[in-house]
Design a protein around this motif. Sequence first.
Motif, mmCIF file in Angstrom:
data_model
loop_
_atom_site.group_PDB
_atom_site.id
_atom_site.type_symbol
_atom_site.label_atom_id
_atom_site.label_comp_id
_atom_site.label_asym_id
_atom_site.label_seq_id
_atom_site.Cartn_x
_atom_site.Cartn_y
_atom_site.Cartn_z
ATOM 1 N N ALA A 147 33.177 58.531 6.630
ATOM 2 C CA ALA A 147 32.099 57.614 6.244
ATOM 3 C C ALA A 147 30.780 58.357 6.123
ATOM 4 C CB ALA A 147 31.970 56.512 7.292
ATOM 5 N N THR A 148 29.944 57.881 5.218
ATOM 6 C CA THR A 148 28.565 58.372 5.136
ATOM 7 C C THR A 148 27.662 57.136 5.113
ATOM 8 O OG1 THR A 148 28.633 58.361 2.716
ATOM 9 C CG2 THR A 148 29.177 60.431 3.806
ATOM 10 N N THR A 149 26.365 57.347 5.266
ATOM 11 C CA THR A 149 25.430 56.233 5.075
ATOM 12 C C THR A 149 24.328 56.670 4.110
ATOM 13 O OG1 THR A 149 24.095 56.833 7.009
ATOM 14 C CG2 THR A 149 25.859 55.220 7.373
ATOM 15 N N LEU A 150 23.632 55.674 3.584
ATOM 16 C CA LEU A 150 22.667 55.958 2.506
ATOM 17 C C LEU A 150 21.227 56.036 3.006
ATOM 18 C CD1 LEU A 150 24.110 53.419 -0.097
ATOM 19 C CD2 LEU A 150 24.589 55.861 0.066
ATOM 20 N N GLY A 151 21.026 55.976 4.316
ATOM 21 C CA GLY A 151 19.657 55.936 4.864
ATOM 22 C C GLY A 151 19.374 54.524 5.362
ATOM 23 N N ARG A 152 18.614 54.435 6.448
ATOM 24 C CA ARG A 152 18.331 53.137 7.069
ATOM 25 C C ARG A 152 17.804 52.137 6.043
ATOM 26 N NH1 ARG A 152 18.161 51.809 12.454
ATOM 27 N NH2 ARG A 152 18.237 49.753 11.467
ATOM 28 N N GLU A 153 18.211 50.907 6.214
ATOM 29 C CA GLU A 153 17.821 49.789 5.338
ATOM 30 C C GLU A 153 18.426 49.927 3.933
ATOM 31 O OE1 GLU A 153 16.062 47.199 6.456
ATOM 32 O OE2 GLU A 153 15.656 48.093 8.411
ATOM 33 N N GLY A 154 19.495 50.751 3.838
ATOM 34 C CA GLY A 154 20.006 51.106 2.511
ATOM 35 C C GLY A 154 20.864 50.066 1.811
ATOM 36 N N SER A 155 21.060 48.895 2.393
ATOM 37 C CA SER A 155 21.913 47.898 1.717
ATOM 38 C C SER A 155 21.308 47.395 0.412
ATOM 39 C CB SER A 155 22.151 46.690 2.616
ATOM 40 O OG SER A 155 22.856 47.070 3.733
ATOM 41 N N ASP A 156 20.006 47.329 0.353
ATOM 42 C CA ASP A 156 19.357 46.933 -0.909
ATOM 43 C C ASP A 156 19.757 47.931 -2.001
ATOM 44 O OD1 ASP A 156 17.981 45.062 0.621
ATOM 45 O OD2 ASP A 156 16.098 46.186 0.633
ATOM 46 N N TYR A 157 19.782 49.207 -1.616
ATOM 47 C CA TYR A 157 20.140 50.272 -2.553
ATOM 48 C C TYR A 157 21.588 50.103 -3.024
ATOM 49 C CZ TYR A 157 20.758 55.163 -4.184
ATOM 50 O OH TYR A 157 21.024 56.301 -4.909
ATOM 51 N N THR A 158 22.488 49.770 -2.082
ATOM 52 C CA THR A 158 23.887 49.540 -2.484
ATOM 53 C C THR A 158 23.965 48.455 -3.550
ATOM 54 O OG1 THR A 158 24.602 50.040 -0.236
ATOM 55 C CG2 THR A 158 26.207 48.935 -1.656
ATOM 56 N N ALA A 159 23.222 47.376 -3.349
ATOM 57 C CA ALA A 159 23.251 46.277 -4.315
ATOM 58 C C ALA A 159 22.825 46.795 -5.691
ATOM 59 C CB ALA A 159 22.332 45.149 -3.855
ATOM 60 N N ALA A 160 21.817 47.665 -5.703
ATOM 61 C CA ALA A 160 21.331 48.202 -6.982
ATOM 62 C C ALA A 160 22.359 49.149 -7.607
ATOM 63 C CB ALA A 160 20.009 48.932 -6.772
#
Length: 420
Positions: A194-207
Motif C-alpha cells: 500500500a501507498t498513500t497520496l499525502g494527508r487529506e488526499g481523498s479529494d485528490y483520489t476523487a479528481a
Amino acid sequence: MVEVYKFGGSSLKNAEGIRNLRQIVADVDQCLVLVVSALGKTTNALEEVVQASFEPTNTWRQKLDSIQEFHEIIASDLLPEPDVFLDTILRPSFDALARKLEDPPAGSFDFVYDQVVSMGEIWSTLLIHHYLVATGLDFRFIDIREYLITDSNYREGRVAWDQSGFLIRKGFACTGKEKYITQGFIAGAENGYATTLGREGSDYTAAILAYILNAQQVTIWKDVPGVMNADPEDYPHPKKLVEIPYQEAIELAFFGAKVIHPKTIKPLYNKKIPLWVKSYKDASGEGTLIHEMEQAPKLIPVFVRKRNQVLISILPRDLSFVIDEGLGRIFNQIDTHKVKVNLIQNSAVSISLCVDRFDERVERLISELSMDFKVLHNTNVELITIRHYTDESIREMISGKTILIEQKTRSTVNYVIKTG
Ligand code: ADP
Ligand code: ASP
Ligand code: MG
C-alpha cells in the motif's frame, strides 16, 4: 455519464453521518463512483499507532484497541445484523494488523506508515459497503490498491497514470447506472504494498478517478456550505464564494485552505471537469462551483491561515552571498527530504523558508543543512495569506501581530507571523 462523490472523515464520524451519506447517494440516477475516507479522526489515531510501534513500549496495542472499539460501536449502531460483519470481516482485519505490529517494524518509517495508516480507509469502506448493500443499494466494492498504482514514494505516492488509467477504466466500467464504492487517499505500488497520496488526499483520489473516467462532475461533500472566504473555524461569519475559477481554488488550497486538497484541481482543470463543494448537512444547498470561467470574478478578500509552520533561516557561515554559493545545494536537500515549502524569501546573505509542521523530515533537513550552513529555526509561527486584499482586510488580519516576513503581489499578500 459518470459522477464522482467524495465523503471525508468529518462527514463519517458516527452512524448518523453514514445514514446521511446513504440518503445522498440513493438519489443518484447514473453511474456513481463513491470515494470514502477513513471514519472521523481514524487517520490521526493510526498515525499514533505507527509512531508507537517504533518505540520500545507496547502502547500501540491500546491505541489500536480504541480504534477498533470506535469502528465496532459505529457498526453495531448502523448494521441490521452487525455480528456477521464484526466476526468475519472487521475483527479478523484488526487481528491481522495487530499480529504484524507484534514483530519489530519491517521497513522504513514511511513504508510502515502506509501499510498501517491505509487500513483506516479499508475499514471505513468495508463497513459502509456492507451497510449500503444491507439496506438495498447495489454498490460494488473496489479495493483501489489494485487499480490506482503509484511509485514506492511512501506517504506521497506519485501516480502511474498510464497503468492506473488502464486498470481503472477496466475496474470502474460505467455503461449504465452502476454504483462503486472505493477508498480515497490510498493506492498500491507495483510491488503490491500500500501507498498513500499525502494527508487529506481523498479529494485528490476523487479528481484522479474523475480524470481517468471522464466524469461529468465531482462533488466533495463537506461540513461547510462551500468554499468560504475564511475558515469558519477561525472566523465567525464567513461568506460563501458561489463560483471560483480553478486558478483561484489552487491558490487557496496551496496556501492552506484545507477544504480542498491542493493536488485536486490540476487533473480536473486538465479536462475541465467541474468541482462542486457542497454541505452534506444540506444536500440540496447550492455549494460552491469551481470551474473554467472566461472572466475571473471580482472576489472579496479571502483569508487563509496555515498553522504549525516552521520558519527556517539559512546563512552561509562566512557571509558569502547565499544565492551564489548555496541555492542549488539548499534546494537539492529540500527535494531529498521531501519538505514542503510554502514561502521563500532571500536577502543578500540569508534565505528563509516557511515549511509545514516540525516533523522528522524537517528535522533531517535542518541537520543536513547545518553541515554546510548556519541554520536557525522557529517553530512558533503561522502563515497568513489574504487573496484580493484591501487595506482594511490587512488591518483586520495583522493588527497586533508580530510579523516576521511579508510578501506582496498584486493579488496576494502573505505574512509569516509569530504565535508564541
Ligand atoms: P473532510 O474530512 O470532509 O475532507 P476537512 O475537514 O478536510 O473535510 O475540510 C473541511 C474543513 O475545511 C471545514 O470544516 C473548515 O473548517 C475547513 N476550511 C478551511 N478553509 C476553508 C474555507 N475557505 N472554506 C470552507 N472551509 C474551510
Ligand atoms: N483519511 C485521510 C486523512 O485524514 C485522507 C483524507 O481524509 O482525505 O488524511
Ligand atoms: Mg479532508
